[in-house]
Structures are given as structure tokens and as C-alpha cells.
Write a protein that holds these residues in place. Structure first.
Motif, PDB file in Angstrom:
ATOM      1  N   THR A 151    -124.893  19.938 -27.935  1.00  0.00           N
ATOM      2  CA  THR A 151    -124.030  19.828 -29.989  1.00  0.00           C
ATOM      3  C   THR A 151    -123.862  20.409 -30.521  1.00  0.00           C
ATOM      4  OG1 THR A 151    -125.766  18.206 -28.935  1.00  0.00           O
ATOM      5  CG2 THR A 151    -125.273  18.327 -31.254  1.00  0.00           C
ATOM      6  N   GLN A 152    -125.011  21.942 -30.549  1.00  0.00           N
ATOM      7  CA  GLN A 152    -125.226  23.093 -31.066  1.00  0.00           C
ATOM      8  C   GLN A 152    -123.966  24.143 -30.564  1.00  0.00           C
ATOM      9  OE1 GLN A 152    -125.983  23.569 -33.704  1.00  0.00           O
ATOM     10  NE2 GLN A 152    -126.804  21.540 -33.614  1.00  0.00           N
ATOM     11  N   SER A 153    -123.143  24.139 -29.624  1.00  0.00           N
ATOM     12  CA  SER A 153    -122.831  24.841 -28.880  1.00  0.00           C
ATOM     13  C   SER A 153    -121.014  24.331 -29.494  1.00  0.00           C
ATOM     14  CB  SER A 153    -122.255  24.427 -27.273  1.00  0.00           C
ATOM     15  OG  SER A 153    -120.993  24.976 -26.303  1.00  0.00           O
ATOM     16  N   LYS A 154    -120.985  26.455 -29.476  1.00  0.00           N
ATOM     17  CA  LYS A 154    -119.435  26.188 -29.713  1.00  0.00           C
ATOM     18  C   LYS A 154    -118.289  25.862 -28.717  1.00  0.00           C
ATOM     19  CE  LYS A 154    -120.452  30.076 -32.729  1.00  0.00           C
ATOM     20  NZ  LYS A 154    -120.650  31.264 -33.378  1.00  0.00           N
ATOM     21  N   ASP A 155    -118.239  26.150 -27.866  1.00  0.00           N
ATOM     22  CA  ASP A 155    -117.743  25.221 -26.875  1.00  0.00           C
ATOM     23  C   ASP A 155    -116.977  24.061 -26.850  1.00  0.00           C
ATOM     24  OD1 ASP A 155    -116.535  27.625 -25.925  1.00  0.00           O
ATOM     25  OD2 ASP A 155    -117.957  27.613 -24.205  1.00  0.00           O
ATOM     26  N   SER A 156    -115.961  22.828 -26.819  1.00  0.00           N
ATOM     27  CA  SER A 156    -116.183  21.745 -26.224  1.00  0.00           C
ATOM     28  C   SER A 156    -116.709  21.824 -25.070  1.00  0.00           C
ATOM     29  CB  SER A 156    -114.364  21.904 -27.084  1.00  0.00           C
ATOM     30  OG  SER A 156    -113.854  22.077 -27.834  1.00  0.00           O
ATOM     31  N   ASN A 176    -118.723  16.311 -27.895  1.00  0.00           N
ATOM     32  CA  ASN A 176    -119.343  17.056 -29.084  1.00  0.00           C
ATOM     33  C   ASN A 176    -118.945  17.296 -30.158  1.00  0.00           C
ATOM     34  OD1 ASN A 176    -118.305  19.264 -27.874  1.00  0.00           O
ATOM     35  ND2 ASN A 176    -120.066  20.538 -28.122  1.00  0.00           N
ATOM     36  N   ALA A 178    -118.386  20.368 -31.415  1.00  0.00           N
ATOM     37  CA  ALA A 178    -117.288  21.027 -31.258  1.00  0.00           C
ATOM     38  C   ALA A 178    -116.075  20.487 -30.770  1.00  0.00           C
ATOM     39  CB  ALA A 178    -117.220  22.487 -30.448  1.00  0.00           C
ATOM     40  N   GLN A 181    -113.959  18.956 -33.378  1.00  0.00           N
ATOM     41  CA  GLN A 181    -113.240  19.879 -33.892  1.00  0.00           C
ATOM     42  C   GLN A 181    -112.227  20.415 -33.892  1.00  0.00           C
ATOM     43  OE1 GLN A 181    -116.059  23.430 -35.697  1.00  0.00           O
ATOM     44  NE2 GLN A 181    -114.481  24.209 -36.675  1.00  0.00           N
ATOM     45  N   MET A 182    -112.236  20.975 -32.355  1.00  0.00           N
ATOM     46  CA  MET A 182    -110.914  21.631 -31.110  1.00  0.00           C
ATOM     47  C   MET A 182    -110.133  19.905 -31.679  1.00  0.00           C
ATOM     48  SD  MET A 182    -110.476  23.293 -27.834  1.00  0.00           S
ATOM     49  CE  MET A 182    -110.834  21.228 -27.036  1.00  0.00           C
ATOM     50  N   ARG A 259    -111.943  25.171 -23.642  1.00  0.00           N
ATOM     51  CA  ARG A 259    -111.553  26.287 -25.027  1.00  0.00           C
ATOM     52  C   ARG A 259    -110.859  25.988 -25.568  1.00  0.00           C
ATOM     53  NH1 ARG A 259    -115.166  31.724 -24.363  1.00  0.00           N
ATOM     54  NH2 ARG A 259    -117.116  30.566 -24.449  1.00  0.00           N
TER      55      ARG A 259
END
Length: 277
Positions: A151-156, A176, A178, A181-182, A259
Motif C-alpha cells: 500500500t505504501q510503496s511508491k512503485d505501482s 495499490n 501508486a 496515481q500513475m 515504474r
């Protein structure tokens, strides 16, 4: 003679009762306990030895011994709940807590009890079964940690089903924040669909074929291609698919880590001017 006969019969009943407890314990791996509440006398079957490692001479005969073995963080809550149950004369009780083993370690247990009352409705006896749920609890905690990481990962990150339809990547079961967002897709807009929807006019068909071959062969794969957001905007993505196998050795899911590498692709390498005049 009659007194001795009654004592013998009583002893035989107790022996038969304990044997039944041991048979149940062998069948269920539970630790059976029998608590005479008014006398505060409690008996345990052999599960207290086999599961928790106590020698027969170490096992106490009162509820104090039992409560003393409960983890300090759980004991007050558990005892309040138990005595409240007895006062209310509710027949069935259950709770989870940590129980100390003979070696000082703790096991998570699920304890379930049944209350027996006399003709006046007074609680006189309680019989229960303790089940070791340590592995289940540890697995729950592990999954919670993994969920937090994902959940907290910046990677999708997206997770798909194991099997796919013809010429398609398997359907998505989780994405998740991220990833949303992407790509611009919210979870409820994308779950149940195939990642093929991100394919567009400029997507690299050879890379996508490489990905589909890897899925067919149940192999890990990494590709780079142009993908498309919900608003049909182009972006470069580095896209991995990793197979997750179950205990039987069959694929249960695929995990994809993605990414956005648009900036990396658009940036031009700088010339080396060190030896230039």
C-alpha cells in the motif's frame, strides 16, 4: 464395602472421562481443561504437555496457574471477559490470547468453553478446549506487513489472477494507490479487467508478445513499453510479471511491479567533453 465400591466407580468414571479428553485431544490437537468453579479445581488432559511442553508435576490444579500463564498484555482483558461470561451465565465462551509454554515462549491460542449449571442456575463447572493458532496468527501478521508495504510503496503494484484468456494478460484482482496515481484508474475501475487495456497504438507489440510467452511458460518477465493512462496519455513503463506459486506448486497469482520511466527514456545522455579541445 459400599463406600469402597462407590469410590472405585468414581475413579473409573474419572479415568474414563480423562481418556475421552485424551482421545478428543488426539483427534483435534486441542488441549482440554475441566474447571470446577466453586472449588477452583482444574484438570488438564495430556495436551498441556504435548502442545505447551509442561511436565505433569508442573501443571497446577487451580485457575491461578492457568491465568498466570497468560501473557500480561492479555490477562486482564481475558479474565474480565471470562468472569463476566460466568456471571451472566452464558453457555458458550471463546477468546484469543497468548499462553506461556514451559520454555518461556508464548503461543497464540483460541480458547472455547462451555458452562455447566446446577438446578438453581449456579455456574458450577466449565469445560473448554484450547487450540494452538500460532501459525495462523503469524501468517495474519505477515500478510498485514506485506499489505502495508504494498500500500505504501511508491512503485505501482498490481496483482492478477493465475490464468488468462486467449492472448490476454490475466485479470487484475488488486492495484495499490501508486498504480492509480500513475495510470489514472481507480481500483474499482480496473479490478476484473486485463492490463491489456493499457495497450495502445505506440505500445511495443514484440515486448507484449514476450510478456505473453512468459505468462504461458510460467516464467518471470521484465519488459519496457509505452502504456496509456485513463486519459489516453502516453507514458513509458517498466513492467515486470512475477509468478506466485501455492503449496501444490501451481500458480495462484501474478504480481506486477511497474515504474514510470518516461523521464529516463526522454533524457539524452550527456557527451563526454573531458578530452575535447
Amino acid at each position: 464395602m459400599t463406600v469402597f465400591k462407590k469410590l472405585k466407580e468414581t475413579n473409573e468414571e474419572i479415568k474414563e472421562s480423562n481418556e475421552k479428553y485424551d482421545i478428543v485431544a488426539k483427534a483435534t490437537s486441542d488441549t482440554i481443561w475441566d474447571w470446577k468453579i466453586q472449588e477452583d479445581s482444574i484438570n488438564w488432559n495430556k495436551g498441556i504437555e504435548g502442545v505447551f511442553g509442561y511436565n505433569p508435576n508442573e501443571v497446577g490444579k487451580t485457575s491461578k496457574w492457568w491465568f498466570d500463564k497468560i501473557h500480561p498484555e492479555d490477562s486482564i482483558r481475558m479474565s474480565i471477559k471470562l468472569y463476566s461470561f460466568i456471571e451472566q451465565k452464558t453457555e458458550k465462551w471463546q477468546d484469543q490470547y497468548r499462553f506461556r509454554c514451559a520454555d518461556g515462549s508464548y503461543k497464540y491460542v483460541l480458547d472455547r468453553g462451555f458452562l455447566l449449571k446446577d438446578e438453581n442456575g449456579r455456574a458450577i463447572r466449565m469445560i473448554g478446549a484450547i487450540q494452538d493458532i500460532t501459525k495462523q496468527k503469524e501468517e495474519e501478521q505477515r500478510l498485514k506487513l506485506l499489505e502495508t508495504v504494498i500500500t505504501q510503496s511508491k512503485d505501482s503494484i498490481l496483482i492478477t489472477e493465475a490464468n488468462s484468456q486467449a492472448r490476454k494478460i490475466p485479470r487484475i484482482v488488486y492495484v495499490n494507490p501508486a498504480f492509480s496515481q500513475m495510470s489514472g484508474y481507480l481500483s474499482n475501475e480496473i479490478v476484473g479487467k486485463s492490463p491489456n487495456i493499457f495497450k495502445g497504438p505506440k505500445s511495443d507489440s514484440e515486448e507484449l508478445k514476450k510478456l505473453l510467452r512468459a505468462i504461458k511458460n510460467e516464467e518471470e518477465c521484465l519488459i519496457e513499453t509505452i502504456s496509456y493512462t485513463k486519459q489516453k496519455e502516453e507514458y513509458w513503463v517498466r513492467f515486470s510479471m512475477i509468478p506466485i506459486f501455492n503449496n501444490e506448486g501451481s500458480i495462484s497469482h501474478w504480481i506486477s511491479i511497474q515504474r514510470d520511466i518516461t523521464e529516463e527514456k526522454s533524457s539524452k545522455p550527456k557527451k563526454n567533453t573531458l578530452f575535447e579541445n
